[in-house]
Design an enzyme around this catalytic site. Structure first.
Site, PDB file in Angstrom:
ATOM      1  N   TRP A  10      14.853  85.857  28.128  1.00 31.81           N
ATOM      2  CA  TRP A  10      15.391  86.565  26.955  1.00 31.81           C
ATOM      3  C   TRP A  10      15.946  85.602  25.914  1.00 31.81           C
ATOM      4  O   TRP A  10      16.218  85.995  24.786  1.00 31.81           O
ATOM      5  CB  TRP A  10      16.513  87.528  27.393  1.00 31.81           C
ATOM      6  CG  TRP A  10      16.046  88.706  28.191  1.00 31.81           C
ATOM      7  CD1 TRP A  10      14.760  88.986  28.586  1.00 31.81           C
ATOM      8  CD2 TRP A  10      16.869  89.770  28.692  1.00 31.81           C
ATOM      9  NE1 TRP A  10      14.734  90.166  29.296  1.00 31.81           N
ATOM     10  CE2 TRP A  10      16.016  90.672  29.382  1.00 31.81           C
ATOM     11  CE3 TRP A  10      18.231  90.057  28.641  1.00 31.81           C
ATOM     12  CZ2 TRP A  10      16.491  91.830  30.001  1.00 31.81           C
ATOM     13  CZ3 TRP A  10      18.703  91.205  29.262  1.00 31.81           C
ATOM     14  CH2 TRP A  10      17.840  92.086  29.924  1.00 31.81           C
ATOM     15  N   LYS A  11      16.175  84.370  26.306  1.00 31.47           N
ATOM     16  CA  LYS A  11      16.811  83.390  25.413  1.00 31.47           C
ATOM     17  C   LYS A  11      18.154  83.968  24.917  1.00 31.47           C
ATOM     18  O   LYS A  11      18.789  84.706  25.662  1.00 31.47           O
ATOM     19  CB  LYS A  11      15.864  83.001  24.269  1.00 31.47           C
ATOM     20  CG  LYS A  11      14.496  82.549  24.836  1.00 31.47           C
ATOM     21  CD  LYS A  11      13.603  81.894  23.846  1.00 31.47           C
ATOM     22  CE  LYS A  11      12.297  81.473  24.518  1.00 31.47           C
ATOM     23  NZ  LYS A  11      11.387  80.742  23.658  1.00 31.47           N
ATOM     24  N   HIS A  94      14.325  73.932  29.812  1.00 33.88           N
ATOM     25  CA  HIS A  94      13.507  74.551  28.767  1.00 33.88           C
ATOM     26  C   HIS A  94      13.442  73.611  27.562  1.00 33.88           C
ATOM     27  O   HIS A  94      14.421  72.923  27.257  1.00 33.88           O
ATOM     28  CB  HIS A  94      14.100  75.907  28.376  1.00 33.88           C
ATOM     29  CG  HIS A  94      13.164  76.706  27.529  1.00 33.88           C
ATOM     30  ND1 HIS A  94      13.029  76.483  26.179  1.00 33.88           N
ATOM     31  CD2 HIS A  94      12.281  77.696  27.849  1.00 33.88           C
ATOM     32  CE1 HIS A  94      12.103  77.318  25.708  1.00 33.88           C
ATOM     33  NE2 HIS A  94      11.641  78.059  26.692  1.00 33.88           N
ATOM     34  N   GLU A  96      13.717  74.134  24.540  1.00 35.63           N
ATOM     35  CA  GLU A  96      14.785  74.361  23.554  1.00 35.63           C
ATOM     36  C   GLU A  96      16.068  73.654  23.978  1.00 35.63           C
ATOM     37  O   GLU A  96      16.830  73.167  23.144  1.00 35.63           O
ATOM     38  CB  GLU A  96      15.013  75.874  23.377  1.00 35.63           C
ATOM     39  CG  GLU A  96      13.864  76.509  22.592  1.00 35.63           C
ATOM     40  CD  GLU A  96      13.570  77.945  22.968  1.00 35.63           C
ATOM     41  OE1 GLU A  96      14.412  78.604  23.595  1.00 35.63           O
ATOM     42  OE2 GLU A  96      12.463  78.418  22.631  1.00 35.63           O
ATOM     43  N   GLU A 164       5.010  74.764  29.729  1.00 35.53           N
ATOM     44  CA  GLU A 164       5.162  75.366  28.405  1.00 35.53           C
ATOM     45  C   GLU A 164       4.839  74.332  27.329  1.00 35.53           C
ATOM     46  O   GLU A 164       5.700  73.511  26.967  1.00 35.53           O
ATOM     47  CB  GLU A 164       6.601  75.858  28.211  1.00 35.53           C
ATOM     48  CG  GLU A 164       7.015  76.947  29.169  1.00 35.53           C
ATOM     49  CD  GLU A 164       8.073  77.882  28.566  1.00 35.53           C
ATOM     50  OE1 GLU A 164       7.895  79.089  28.708  1.00 35.53           O
ATOM     51  OE2 GLU A 164       9.037  77.401  27.952  1.00 35.53           O
ATOM     52  N   GLY A 170       6.753  80.532  20.805  1.00 33.78           N
ATOM     53  CA  GLY A 170       7.237  81.295  19.655  1.00 33.78           C
ATOM     54  C   GLY A 170       6.383  81.125  18.407  1.00 33.78           C
ATOM     55  O   GLY A 170       6.786  81.487  17.311  1.00 33.78           O
ATOM     56  N   SER A 210       3.864  82.030  23.968  1.00 35.50           N
ATOM     57  CA  SER A 210       3.178  83.131  23.284  1.00 35.50           C
ATOM     58  C   SER A 210       2.281  83.956  24.220  1.00 35.50           C
ATOM     59  O   SER A 210       1.224  84.431  23.813  1.00 35.50           O
ATOM     60  CB  SER A 210       2.373  82.606  22.086  1.00 35.50           C
ATOM     61  OG  SER A 210       3.230  82.009  21.135  1.00 35.50           O
ATOM     62  N   GLY A 231       8.677  84.755  26.587  1.00 36.21           N
ATOM     63  CA  GLY A 231       9.810  84.817  25.668  1.00 36.21           C
ATOM     64  C   GLY A 231       9.788  86.111  24.870  1.00 36.21           C
ATOM     65  O   GLY A 231      10.199  87.169  25.345  1.00 36.21           O
ATOM     66  N   GLY A 232       9.271  86.046  23.657  1.00 33.76           N
ATOM     67  CA  GLY A 232       9.283  87.180  22.732  1.00 33.76           C
ATOM     68  C   GLY A 232       8.829  88.498  23.349  1.00 33.76           C
ATOM     69  O   GLY A 232       9.478  89.537  23.165  1.00 33.76           O
TER      70      GLY A 232
HETATM   71  P1  13P Z   1       7.394  82.877  23.630  1.00 32.87           P
HETATM   72  O1  13P Z   1       6.749  83.745  24.669  1.00 32.87           O
HETATM   73  O2  13P Z   1       8.262  83.614  22.667  1.00 32.87           O
HETATM   74  O3  13P Z   1       6.396  81.977  22.970  1.00 32.87           O
HETATM   75  O4  13P Z   1       8.400  81.915  24.432  1.00 32.87           O
HETATM   76  C1  13P Z   1       7.934  81.232  25.519  1.00 32.87           C
HETATM   77  C2  13P Z   1       9.079  80.602  26.205  1.00 32.87           C
HETATM   78  O5  13P Z   1       9.682  79.687  25.692  1.00 32.87           O
HETATM   79  C3  13P Z   1       9.496  81.157  27.489  1.00 32.87           C
HETATM   80  O6  13P Z   1      10.430  80.348  28.098  1.00 32.87           O
END
Ligand code: 13P
Length: 248
Positions: A10-11, A94, A96, A164, A170, A210, A231-232
């Site tokens: 979910w970030k 991650h 990020e 990833e 994203g 994605s 993620g999204g």
């Molecule tokens: P997205 O699915 O939004 O590209 O994010 C991937 C992600 O970073 C999952 O940890």
């Protein structure tokens, strides 16, 4: 056989009440899932989401963990704190966190060892940037991460790796099925070499970047891909459920 695992990251999204609403909508949609299903939620959402998950097979995960058992680390959360709340999985390293919070291969390794010691299953993220891929450095970058991030782990079947590619996170730009399969195949082969005798054959490797209801079928049909880190698309119950139910 490796059981597929689809995890939502979910970030920094969803307050506790929004998180409860999301899992309540999700529960009936994924009740017949054949894969393992995990939601990795913000720390503060953990108690409420844990309660909301009662009676479902969805497992609870966090998005980071500190490497020390306890002590003067203002603002941090230990593996035991997560464990006591019934958290089973934790995302570590991650991109990020590496990009914005100074995470390094060394701290990723320390966090992973601490999570394992507390009985949590780490989902350790590795991946290359666009520049690195275009410069032909993907295998070199991944090899370096592999050697540092997983050092000292006795049984690698106790962790999940998430491949990833940073350029796919994203951005709406997914790795093709073949690209993802080939790179994950490389990771597995390399790990078997570096960590011979440490159960790499039973270690699951997810794809992340994605991944969504449209492309999940193709990705999950690849022999090397054991799941997804989403993620999204994990923020909307029908979308996440469609990925979880990729086989239906
Ligand atoms: P997205 O699915 O939004 O590209 O994010 C991937 C992600 O970073 C999952 O940890």
């Amino acid at each position: 056989m490796r059981k597929p695992i689809i995890a939502g990251n979910w970030k920094m999204n969803n307050t506790a009440s929004e998180g409860v609403e999301l899992v309540n909508a999700l529960k009936p949609l994924v009740k017949d899932a054949k894969c393992e299903v995990v939601v990795c939620v913000p720390f503060i959402d953990i108690p409420a989401v844990k309660k909301a998950l009662r009676g479902s097979k969805i497992k609870l995960g966090a998005q980071n963990v500190h490497f020390a058992e306890k002590g003067a680390y203002t603002g941090e959360i230990s593996a035991n704190m997560l464990k006591e709340y019934g958290v089973q999985y934790v995302i570590i390293g991650h991109s990020e966190r590496r990009q914005y919070f100074g995470e390094t291969d060394e701290t990723v390794n320390k966090r992973t060892l601490a999570a394992l010691a507390a009985g949590l299953t780490p989902i350790v993220c590795i991946g290359e940037s666009l520049e690195e891929r275009e410069g032909g450095l993907t295998e070199k970058v991944l090899s370096a991460q592999i050697e540092k991030d997983f050092a000292g782990i006795e049984d690698l079947s106790k962790i999940v790796v998430a491949y990833e590619p940073i350029w796919a996170i994203g951005t709406g730009r997914t790795a093709t099925d073949e690209q993802a399969n080939e790179t994950i195949g490389f990771i597995r082969k390399r790990m078997k070499k570096v960590y011979a005798g440490k159960n790499v054959g039973r270690m699951r490797i997810q794809y992340g970047g994605s991944m969504n209801p449209k492309n999940c079928k193709g990705l999950m049909a690849q022999p090397e891909i054991d799941g997804g880190l989403i993620g999204g698309a994990s923020l909307k119950a029908p979308d996440f459920a469609a990925v979880v139910n990729y086989d239906k």
